[in-house]
Structure formats: C-alpha cells, structure tokens
Design a protein around this motif. Structure first.
Motif, PDB file in Angstrom:
ATOM      1  N   ALA A 164       0.847  -1.260   0.011  1.00 41.97           N
ATOM      2  CA  ALA A 164      -0.020   0.006   0.106  1.00 41.97           C
ATOM      3  C   ALA A 164       0.847   1.397   0.044  1.00 41.97           C
ATOM      4  O   ALA A 164       0.709   2.148  -0.622  1.00 41.97           O
ATOM      5  N   GLY A 165       1.874   0.992   0.839  1.00 38.97           N
ATOM      6  CA  GLY A 165       2.868   2.397   0.766  1.00 38.97           C
ATOM      7  C   GLY A 165       3.719   2.404  -0.342  1.00 38.97           C
ATOM      8  O   GLY A 165       3.970   3.482  -0.984  1.00 38.97           O
ATOM      9  N   TRP A 166       4.173   1.241  -0.705  1.00 33.94           N
ATOM     10  CA  TRP A 166       5.125   1.231  -2.072  1.00 33.94           C
ATOM     11  C   TRP A 166       4.383   1.752  -3.117  1.00 33.94           C
ATOM     12  O   TRP A 166       4.656   2.750  -4.001  1.00 33.94           O
ATOM     13  N   PHE A 167       2.803   1.514  -3.384  1.00 32.08           N
ATOM     14  CA  PHE A 167       2.056   1.922  -4.553  1.00 32.08           C
ATOM     15  C   PHE A 167       1.977   3.466  -4.343  1.00 32.08           C
ATOM     16  O   PHE A 167       1.832   4.328  -5.332  1.00 32.08           O
ATOM     17  N   ALA A 168       1.527   4.028  -3.167  1.00 30.52           N
ATOM     18  CA  ALA A 168       1.402   5.409  -3.137  1.00 30.52           C
ATOM     19  C   ALA A 168       2.578   6.192  -3.348  1.00 30.52           C
ATOM     20  O   ALA A 168       2.724   7.294  -3.866  1.00 30.52           O
ATOM     21  N   ASP A 169       3.908   5.634  -2.973  1.00 28.44           N
ATOM     22  CA  ASP A 169       5.107   6.486  -3.116  1.00 28.44           C
ATOM     23  C   ASP A 169       5.221   6.490  -4.613  1.00 28.44           C
ATOM     24  O   ASP A 169       5.573   7.665  -5.353  1.00 28.44           O
ATOM     25  N   TYR A 170       4.941   5.331  -5.311  1.00 28.64           N
ATOM     26  CA  TYR A 170       5.173   5.455  -6.813  1.00 28.64           C
ATOM     27  C   TYR A 170       4.224   6.398  -7.436  1.00 28.64           C
ATOM     28  O   TYR A 170       4.372   7.033  -8.276  1.00 28.64           O
ATOM     29  N   ALA A 171       2.925   6.293  -7.074  1.00 29.60           N
ATOM     30  CA  ALA A 171       1.972   7.090  -7.464  1.00 29.60           C
ATOM     31  C   ALA A 171       2.360   8.620  -7.282  1.00 29.60           C
ATOM     32  O   ALA A 171       2.042   9.624  -8.161  1.00 29.60           O
ATOM     33  N   GLN A 172       3.007   9.153  -6.156  1.00 26.37           N
ATOM     34  CA  GLN A 172       3.268  10.305  -5.595  1.00 26.37           C
ATOM     35  C   GLN A 172       4.369  10.955  -6.903  1.00 26.37           C
ATOM     36  O   GLN A 172       4.413  12.140  -7.136  1.00 26.37           O
ATOM     37  N   ALA A 224      -4.083  -0.123  -1.257  1.00 23.53           N
ATOM     38  CA  ALA A 224      -3.239   0.481  -2.042  1.00 23.53           C
ATOM     39  C   ALA A 224      -3.992   1.504  -2.413  1.00 23.53           C
ATOM     40  O   ALA A 224      -3.533   2.542  -2.749  1.00 23.53           O
ATOM     41  N   GLN A 225      -5.187   1.108  -3.151  1.00 25.85           N
ATOM     42  CA  GLN A 225      -5.944   2.353  -3.700  1.00 25.85           C
ATOM     43  C   GLN A 225      -6.285   3.165  -2.826  1.00 25.85           C
ATOM     44  O   GLN A 225      -6.120   4.593  -3.248  1.00 25.85           O
ATOM     45  N   GLY A 226      -6.758   2.987  -1.838  1.00 21.98           N
ATOM     46  CA  GLY A 226      -7.389   4.075  -0.971  1.00 21.98           C
ATOM     47  C   GLY A 226      -6.175   4.893  -0.227  1.00 21.98           C
ATOM     48  O   GLY A 226      -6.198   6.032  -0.122  1.00 21.98           O
ATOM     49  N   THR A 227      -4.932   4.285  -0.044  1.00 18.52           N
ATOM     50  CA  THR A 227      -3.810   4.682   0.267  1.00 18.52           C
ATOM     51  C   THR A 227      -3.294   5.747  -0.584  1.00 18.52           C
ATOM     52  O   THR A 227      -2.970   7.088  -0.258  1.00 18.52           O
ATOM     53  N   ALA A 228      -3.275   5.405  -1.710  1.00 18.45           N
ATOM     54  CA  ALA A 228      -2.602   6.147  -2.863  1.00 18.45           C
ATOM     55  C   ALA A 228      -3.719   7.506  -3.137  1.00 18.45           C
ATOM     56  O   ALA A 228      -3.313   8.641  -3.112  1.00 18.45           O
ATOM     57  N   ILE A 229      -5.129   7.209  -3.031  1.00 18.06           N
ATOM     58  CA  ILE A 229      -5.813   8.442  -3.271  1.00 18.06           C
ATOM     59  C   ILE A 229      -5.689   9.512  -2.365  1.00 18.06           C
ATOM     60  O   ILE A 229      -5.866  10.751  -2.490  1.00 18.06           O
ATOM     61  N   ALA A 231      -3.026  10.069  -0.256  1.00 17.50           N
ATOM     62  CA  ALA A 231      -1.950  10.772  -0.653  1.00 17.50           C
ATOM     63  C   ALA A 231      -1.859  11.582  -1.829  1.00 17.50           C
ATOM     64  O   ALA A 231      -1.108  12.686  -1.718  1.00 17.50           O
ATOM     65  N   LEU A 232      -2.422  11.097  -2.776  1.00 19.01           N
ATOM     66  CA  LEU A 232      -2.578  12.237  -3.910  1.00 19.01           C
ATOM     67  C   LEU A 232      -3.154  13.306  -3.667  1.00 19.01           C
ATOM     68  O   LEU A 232      -3.043  14.585  -4.121  1.00 19.01           O
ATOM     69  N   ARG A 233      -4.432  13.123  -2.998  1.00 16.19           N
ATOM     70  CA  ARG A 233      -5.195  14.293  -2.622  1.00 16.19           C
ATOM     71  C   ARG A 233      -4.461  15.413  -1.674  1.00 16.19           C
ATOM     72  O   ARG A 233      -4.610  16.539  -2.050  1.00 16.19           O
ATOM     73  N   ALA A 234      -3.727  14.819  -0.812  1.00 20.46           N
ATOM     74  CA  ALA A 234      -2.852  15.782   0.214  1.00 20.46           C
ATOM     75  C   ALA A 234      -1.724  16.303  -0.811  1.00 20.46           C
ATOM     76  O   ALA A 234      -1.481  17.629  -0.518  1.00 20.46           O
ATOM     77  N   GLN A 235      -1.374  15.726  -1.834  1.00 21.20           N
ATOM     78  CA  GLN A 235      -0.147  16.306  -2.590  1.00 21.20           C
ATOM     79  C   GLN A 235      -0.634  17.183  -3.694  1.00 21.20           C
ATOM     80  O   GLN A 235      -0.041  18.382  -3.741  1.00 21.20           O
ATOM     81  N   ASP A 299      -7.745  -0.122   8.425  1.00 23.20           N
ATOM     82  CA  ASP A 299      -7.753  -0.451   6.999  1.00 23.20           C
ATOM     83  C   ASP A 299      -8.953  -0.093   6.315  1.00 23.20           C
ATOM     84  O   ASP A 299      -8.850   0.598   5.322  1.00 23.20           O
ATOM     85  N   MET A 300     -10.333  -0.587   7.046  1.00 24.40           N
ATOM     86  CA  MET A 300     -11.604  -0.395   6.131  1.00 24.40           C
ATOM     87  C   MET A 300     -11.843   1.234   6.172  1.00 24.40           C
ATOM     88  O   MET A 300     -12.311   1.844   4.931  1.00 24.40           O
ATOM     89  N   ALA A 301     -11.257   1.965   6.878  1.00 22.25           N
ATOM     90  CA  ALA A 301     -11.468   3.617   6.765  1.00 22.25           C
ATOM     91  C   ALA A 301     -10.408   4.098   5.895  1.00 22.25           C
ATOM     92  O   ALA A 301     -10.934   5.098   5.117  1.00 22.25           O
ATOM     93  N   ARG A 302      -9.256   3.386   5.681  1.00 22.55           N
ATOM     94  CA  ARG A 302      -8.118   3.778   4.445  1.00 22.55           C
ATOM     95  C   ARG A 302      -8.951   3.269   3.111  1.00 22.55           C
ATOM     96  O   ARG A 302      -8.590   4.219   2.266  1.00 22.55           O
TER      97      ARG A 302
END
Ligand code: GCO
Length: 465
Positions: A164-172, A224-229, A231-235, A299-302
C-alpha cells in the motif's frame, strides 16, 4: 415517460460502408459534455521493455515461462507504442477522441518498485502527455494495469501489505512529474480480475493459485487504492481521482438453487469485493469472515475514500453455474441463454448488461460519476486490403453499447463518458497477440497501423457539431 431521442446518422463520410450498413449505424446523441475516449494499457502496447531503464514486470517474467501465452508471443515489441506514440496520438486526434486513457508503467518509473525514481521512465510519459495536449486530446492516466515490478513480486507483491505504501510512493512520484498537465488519475485497473486470474486461477501473472492468495491480493489492492488516493489528494488537491473496476451482472445459467448461490458468490468475488469496501467500507457478507483476519487497524477506513469518478470496464454479463472444484468462488462459467451471440473470445454480446451495471451503481452506490472506461470486442478481423479493414461486427458492437449508454443516461445514471477498448490491436495477456480488440489494426511484423471501419464509425459519432 417516453423520451424523444435525437439520432445522429453516420454520414456519407464513411467511404467504405454500404448505404444500408450506414443507415443501421444510426446512434443516439449523448450530452454535449459526454467524454469520448479510447483506452490502452502500457504493457499491452508499449514494447521497448528493455529501454529507458525499465526493469522486468511480473508479466515479462510470466510470458517467458513456456506454455503461459497461448500463441507463444510476448510483449517485447507489442505495438511499439513507445517509439510510435506520435503516430498513435495523431490517430486519436484525427478520430475526434477528446480523451485518452493510458497506463503508466511502474517498472519504468520505479524499476525496483521502491527506491530511486528513474527520470528516463518519466520522460517517456512526459513526451506522450505533451503530444496529447498539443493535439487537443485530454490525458487520463491509470497508475496500475497489472504490470507489477518483478522486484516487488520477490518481496511478496500483492501479498505483502507494505505494498500500500510502495504504491502510494510510486503514485506520488508519477503525479509529481505529470500532475501539472494530467488532471484525471485512475489508481488500479480491475483489481478483482488481477486478484482472481493472477493470484487464484494462475493463468495471469504472477501465476499464483488458491483462494487464500486471492484474498490477500484483493485486500491489499483495496488498501493500496485508498492509500494512494489519500496521498494524492494531500499532494495536489485539484486532481480528479478515481479507480477502474470490471463490473458484470452475474446470472445463474439455470434455475437450480445451487447455481443461484454460485452466482451470488461469483458476484461478490468479481464485483462487490471491489465496490463495497470502496463505497461502504465493508466486505460483502459472502466473504466478510474470510477477509477478517487480513484486516488490520483502520484498514477499512483507509479503503473507503471519496472518489471523483468510477471507471467501469464492461464487456458482457457472467453466466455461471455451481462448480465445487473451481477456485473462483466454486463457480464456473455456464451456458449462455440460447441464441446469445458472442465475440471471438466467446464472450456474450449483451449491451443491456451495461444498463444493469449502471443502475446498480445508481441504486446501491449513490450514483457516482462514472465513465465506461473499457468496452469493445475481439473479432477475427480480415487482414487489411487496400488500406481497409472491414470489421462490421465490432462497429455494431460499439454502436449497441453507445445506445445502452444513452439508455443509462436517460434513466438518471451518472454516466459521463465512454472509452473504447482499445485504440490499437495489442498483447491480450494470456492470449498473446492473436486476439485483436483494436479499432486500429496493427501488423505485428511491420507495425503498420491501419484504421478499421469501427474507427471510422466512432470518429463519425464523436465528430463535434
Ligand atoms: C481487462 C483489461 C484489458 C483487456 C481487455 C480485453 O479487462 O482484462 O483491462 O487489459 O485487454 O479487457 O480483455
């Protein structure tokens, strides 16, 4: 209430269609701001797998294993889009496509999956995006279309919750370079299909099998989907963020109770194990107990995050029967209703199912803004003759589904656009190069592009004014 429909007749600008066929091509008009687009995915078209610092993905490794790809081909060259993208962008522009959905390759951008970003990998998408914008085509990027860096598979891939974190980093990293020009971002393509075929049935990369394997791959993609969304919203708060699901109405092939039960399990595995976590923060009852041991902390909230749009890939309904030996929800594909026409994949041609999927989103998921992000068909096209590829069945398929889009809009579904799958003939996963879904023919020996009649038909439909 009967709504009046305005029909746009495909005009005489279709040089190769007989008058009768043209008349049959009449399609209803859609709202002026309806987004017309074409979809592709990086692994299926780019080729150049060893250029620009790209590392292996799970699909490169899988395709090298004997017997994995039906026709023995691979995607080393595919449609060579990596080198020929200007020509492909010209085809989009000339065909009046307002939008183009492509995917970015994680193993080009972060070759080891985590750690250093590869500027040369981002440079390719930079060039592609600039070319699209110059030609007036809006870029829509999808961050993951099944091509996980092989280096991450060696660390457990989608079984490792750190992904989840790896994907969010790549997305960012990707958004950091392209987000000034690309506003529309989808996170994942068809997580349930990736989890089912890649991680339970094993006929897709990475070739893993078994239901426990599916459950992990599904849950960690949701996470990963929720974590990346988030992260991108914050970015970059101005981005338009969503994800892409394959959605199919699931029907039992018979009226036997065990087939009805199989259809419910299949529906959960294919559809609602994606939809319910994202929109409701829960897993459907059929699998809630099985997912429970994988759910940690919040998890479910993320996972339950607000999306600006949902991409829907629609090809047909699933007709299923009970099959205790099947790893996929103890369900198997069963007979289709008598008289059902099919594509060359054997998939049923059922445009009404698109309306059913949209109704479900309207009634059960609060009607999210949705785009048909893949719809199209494989047929055994004749080879080009005098620059023409006659594919009337594909054109008719697309036309029927556009009519279904209009019906969904008329019923109040928040359907905002239609992206055809696919711009180009490409590498159709375990089927290899032998299955052609393109509206543009690709000669895989010469890499020459020849627009098919379905391309000309769609161009006529999408023509402004
Ligand atoms: C999928 C993918 C596409 C396919 C298409 C035709 O749905 O499997 O998103 O990559 O090529 O759907 O099978």
């Amino acid at each position: 209430m009967i709504r009046r429909r305005t029909f746009l007749a495909a005009s005489a600008a279709l040089p190769f269609l007989a008058a009768r066929a043209r008349a049959q091509m009449a399609v209803p008009k859609l709202p002026a701001d309806f987004v017309w687009g074409a979809s592709t995915s990086c692994f299926q078209i780019e080729g150049a797998v060893r250029e620009g610092g790209r590392a292996d993905s799970i699909w490169d490794v899988f395709a090298r294993e004997p017997g994995r790809i039906a026709d023995g081909t691979n995607a080393d060259v595919a449609a060579d889009h990596y080198h020929r993208y200007p020509e492909d962008v010209d085809l989009l522009a000339a065909g009046h496509f307002r939008a183009y959905r492509f995917s970015t390759a994680w193993p080009r951008i972060v070759p080891e999956g985590t750690g250093p970003v590869n500027p040369a990998g981002l440079d390719f998408y930079d060039r592609l995006v600039d070319q699209l914008l110059e030609k007036g085509v809006q870029p829509w990027a999808c961050l993951y279309h099944w091509d996980l860096p092989q280096a991450l598979q060696q660390r457990g891939g989608w079984h490792n919750r750190d992904i989840a974190g790896w994907f969010a980093d790549y997305a960012q990293a990707t958004v950091g370079r392209l987000g000034d020009r690309v506003k529309h971002w989808a996170m994942l393509n068809e997580p349930s299909v990736h989890a089912i075929f890649g991680h339970a049935v094993g006929n897709h990369a990475p070739g893993l099998t078994g239901w426990p394997s599916y459950l992990k791959a599904q849950h960690h993609q949701n996470l990963a989907q929720g974590t990346a969304i988030a992260a991108l919203r914050a970015q970059k708060p101005d981005l338009v963020l969503g994800t892409v699901f394959s959605l199919q109405p699931v029907l039992p092939s018979t009226d036997k109770p065990e087939d009805a039960a199989a259809a419910q399990r299949f529906d959960a595995a294919w559809n609602t194990n994606n939809l319910d976590p994202l929109f409701k923060g829960i897993y459907p009852a059929a699998y809630a107990d099985q997912f429970a041991p994988l759910i940690k902390g919040d998890d479910m909230a993320r996972i339950k995050v607000a999306v600006d749009f949902l991409g829907v890939n629609y090809y047909g309904r699933a007709h299923v029967v009970n099959d205790p030996d099947s790893v996929l929800a103890q369900a198997g594909w069963g007979p289709q209703p008598p008289g059902t026409r099919t594509t060359a994949m054997g998939w049923p041609i059922e445009p009404q199912g698109l309306v059913e999927v949209m109704r479900r989103l309207r009634d059960e998921y609060a009607n999210p803004p949705a785009f048909i992000m893949e719809n199209g068909a494989c047929f055994d096209d004749p080879p080009p003759r005098n620059g023409v590829v006659d594919d009337p069945e594909r054109a008719a398929f697309i036309r029927q589904h556009i009519i279904a889009c209009r019906a969904a809009v008329d019923e109040g579904c928040a359907l905002r656009g239609y992206f055809v799958w696919s711009l180009l003939d490409n590498f159709e996963w375990a089927e290899g190069l032998r299955r052609r879904f393109g509206i543009v023919h690709v000669d895989f020996a010469t890499l020459k592009r020849t627009p098919k009649e379905s391309y000309r038909f769609l161009a006529e439909v999408m023509k402004p004014g």
